[in-house]
Motif scaffolding. Sequence first.
Motif, PDB file in Angstrom:
ATOM      1  N   GLY A 152       2.773 -54.676   7.861  1.00 36.37           N
ATOM      2  CA  GLY A 152       1.501 -55.257   8.259  1.00 36.37           C
ATOM      3  C   GLY A 152       0.975 -56.297   7.290  1.00 36.37           C
ATOM      4  N   GLY A 153       1.607 -56.398   6.133  1.00 40.09           N
ATOM      5  CA  GLY A 153       1.169 -57.345   5.122  1.00 40.09           C
ATOM      6  C   GLY A 153       1.658 -58.759   5.378  1.00 40.09           C
ATOM      7  N   SER A 154       1.349 -59.642   4.432  1.00 43.00           N
ATOM      8  CA  SER A 154       1.680 -61.064   4.570  1.00 43.00           C
ATOM      9  C   SER A 154       2.316 -61.600   3.300  1.00 43.00           C
ATOM     10  CB  SER A 154       0.414 -61.887   4.864  1.00 43.00           C
ATOM     11  OG  SER A 154      -0.200 -61.501   6.075  1.00 43.00           O
ATOM     12  N   LYS A 179       7.182 -56.576   9.179  1.00 39.80           N
ATOM     13  CA  LYS A 179       7.797 -55.326   9.594  1.00 39.80           C
ATOM     14  C   LYS A 179       8.979 -55.022   8.673  1.00 39.80           C
ATOM     15  CE  LYS A 179       6.951 -56.594  14.422  1.00 39.80           C
ATOM     16  NZ  LYS A 179       7.593 -56.832  15.746  1.00 39.80           N
ATOM     17  N   PRO A 180       9.374 -53.773   8.565  1.00 38.49           N
ATOM     18  CA  PRO A 180      10.571 -53.461   7.758  1.00 38.49           C
ATOM     19  C   PRO A 180      11.797 -54.270   8.198  1.00 38.49           C
ATOM     20  CG  PRO A 180       9.357 -51.462   8.225  1.00 38.49           C
ATOM     21  CD  PRO A 180       8.681 -52.557   9.008  1.00 38.49           C
ATOM     22  N   ALA A 181      11.901 -54.577   9.480  1.00 33.84           N
ATOM     23  CA  ALA A 181      13.040 -55.355   9.974  1.00 33.84           C
ATOM     24  C   ALA A 181      13.046 -56.787   9.452  1.00 33.84           C
ATOM     25  CB  ALA A 181      13.035 -55.379  11.503  1.00 33.84           C
ATOM     26  N   ASP A 182      11.931 -57.242   8.866  1.00 36.68           N
ATOM     27  CA  ASP A 182      11.876 -58.586   8.286  1.00 36.68           C
ATOM     28  C   ASP A 182      12.476 -58.618   6.888  1.00 36.68           C
ATOM     29  OD1 ASP A 182       8.636 -58.877   9.765  1.00 36.68           O
ATOM     30  OD2 ASP A 182      10.500 -59.798  10.487  1.00 36.68           O
ATOM     31  N   TRP A 220      24.291 -71.776   0.725  1.00 35.40           N
ATOM     32  CA  TRP A 220      23.069 -71.059   0.369  1.00 35.40           C
ATOM     33  C   TRP A 220      22.964 -70.863  -1.123  1.00 35.40           C
ATOM     34  CZ3 TRP A 220      20.450 -71.334   4.574  1.00 35.40           C
ATOM     35  CH2 TRP A 220      21.050 -71.173   5.819  1.00 35.40           C
ATOM     36  N   GLY A 221      21.747 -70.997  -1.620  1.00 30.93           N
ATOM     37  CA  GLY A 221      21.445 -70.673  -3.003  1.00 30.93           C
ATOM     38  C   GLY A 221      21.012 -69.223  -3.108  1.00 30.93           C
ATOM     39  N   PRO A 222      20.309 -68.857  -4.159  1.00 32.46           N
ATOM     40  CA  PRO A 222      19.899 -67.457  -4.331  1.00 32.46           C
ATOM     41  C   PRO A 222      18.852 -67.006  -3.326  1.00 32.46           C
ATOM     42  CG  PRO A 222      19.044 -68.828  -6.096  1.00 32.46           C
ATOM     43  CD  PRO A 222      19.995 -69.673  -5.313  1.00 32.46           C
ATOM     44  N   GLY A 223      18.027 -67.901  -2.805  1.00 31.52           N
ATOM     45  CA  GLY A 223      16.991 -67.529  -1.855  1.00 31.52           C
ATOM     46  C   GLY A 223      15.878 -66.729  -2.515  1.00 31.52           C
ATOM     47  N   THR A 224      15.037 -66.129  -1.684  1.00 33.12           N
ATOM     48  CA  THR A 224      13.956 -65.287  -2.171  1.00 33.12           C
ATOM     49  C   THR A 224      13.947 -63.995  -1.365  1.00 33.12           C
ATOM     50  OG1 THR A 224      11.591 -65.227  -2.715  1.00 33.12           O
ATOM     51  CG2 THR A 224      12.201 -66.396  -0.692  1.00 33.12           C
ATOM     52  N   GLN A 225      13.876 -62.878  -2.067  1.00 37.99           N
ATOM     53  CA  GLN A 225      13.977 -61.561  -1.438  1.00 37.99           C
ATOM     54  C   GLN A 225      12.625 -61.138  -0.871  1.00 37.99           C
ATOM     55  OE1 GLN A 225      16.746 -59.173  -1.240  1.00 37.99           O
ATOM     56  NE2 GLN A 225      15.273 -58.276   0.193  1.00 37.99           N
ATOM     57  N   VAL A 226      12.649 -60.714   0.362  1.00 39.85           N
ATOM     58  CA  VAL A 226      11.472 -60.133   1.011  1.00 39.85           C
ATOM     59  C   VAL A 226      11.809 -58.692   1.360  1.00 39.85           C
ATOM     60  CG1 VAL A 226       9.994 -60.173   3.052  1.00 39.85           C
ATOM     61  CG2 VAL A 226      10.625 -62.322   1.919  1.00 39.85           C
ATOM     62  N   THR A 227      10.987 -57.779   0.879  1.00 40.42           N
ATOM     63  CA  THR A 227      11.171 -56.358   1.174  1.00 40.42           C
ATOM     64  C   THR A 227       9.874 -55.822   1.762  1.00 40.42           C
ATOM     65  OG1 THR A 227      12.731 -56.115  -0.651  1.00 40.42           O
ATOM     66  CG2 THR A 227      11.786 -54.102   0.273  1.00 40.42           C
ATOM     67  N   VAL A 228       9.968 -55.296   2.960  1.00 45.28           N
ATOM     68  CA  VAL A 228       8.806 -54.735   3.648  1.00 45.28           C
ATOM     69  C   VAL A 228       9.011 -53.229   3.726  1.00 45.28           C
ATOM     70  CG1 VAL A 228       7.337 -54.810   5.689  1.00 45.28           C
ATOM     71  CG2 VAL A 228       8.632 -56.849   4.999  1.00 45.28           C
ATOM     72  N   SER A 229       8.198 -52.516   2.973  1.00 48.05           N
ATOM     73  CA  SER A 229       8.383 -51.067   2.886  1.00 48.05           C
ATOM     74  C   SER A 229       7.089 -50.413   2.445  1.00 48.05           C
ATOM     75  CB  SER A 229       9.496 -50.733   1.899  1.00 48.05           C
ATOM     76  OG  SER A 229       9.608 -49.343   1.714  1.00 48.05           O
ATOM     77  N   SER A 230       6.887 -49.206   2.939  1.00 54.17           N
ATOM     78  CA  SER A 230       5.720 -48.445   2.503  1.00 54.17           C
ATOM     79  C   SER A 230       6.097 -47.527   1.339  1.00 54.17           C
ATOM     80  CB  SER A 230       5.155 -47.633   3.668  1.00 54.17           C
ATOM     81  OG  SER A 230       6.154 -46.813   4.237  1.00 54.17           O
TER      82      SER A 230
END
Length: 128
Positions: free
Chosen positions: A15-17, A89-92, A118-128
Amino acid sequence: QLQFVESGGGLVQPGGSLRLRCTTPTFRLENYTVGWFRQSPTPGKGHEGVSCMSGTDGSTYYSDSVKGRFTISRDNAKNTVYLQMNSLKPADSAVYHCAATRLVPDVQLMCMTIGFSWGPGTQVTVSS
């Protein structure tokens, strides 16, 4: 070879951004078709094009999985492309990368294009 610097990822609750940023020190992004892609942690799953934006008319494309939640934008003065991600969402959860080309002007086709480096990119983790 095009090089990008992606940032803005992190750990966020469902639910966050988050707001991702992509820039490059090697060329001007203006007039390039740009896109955000993500690679899921699921083994064997390739990159998914989530959002792409034209460098000429400002048209955009969003995959069905993010439509209505993500917004792509660009600031040519700052040579930066953004991805505002809401209602996460966690799937993101994935590593997010950006890409740019002048060879694919169609935004939907851009998001379906493979073969970017692709380079290293940026990690997105959606978790409670």
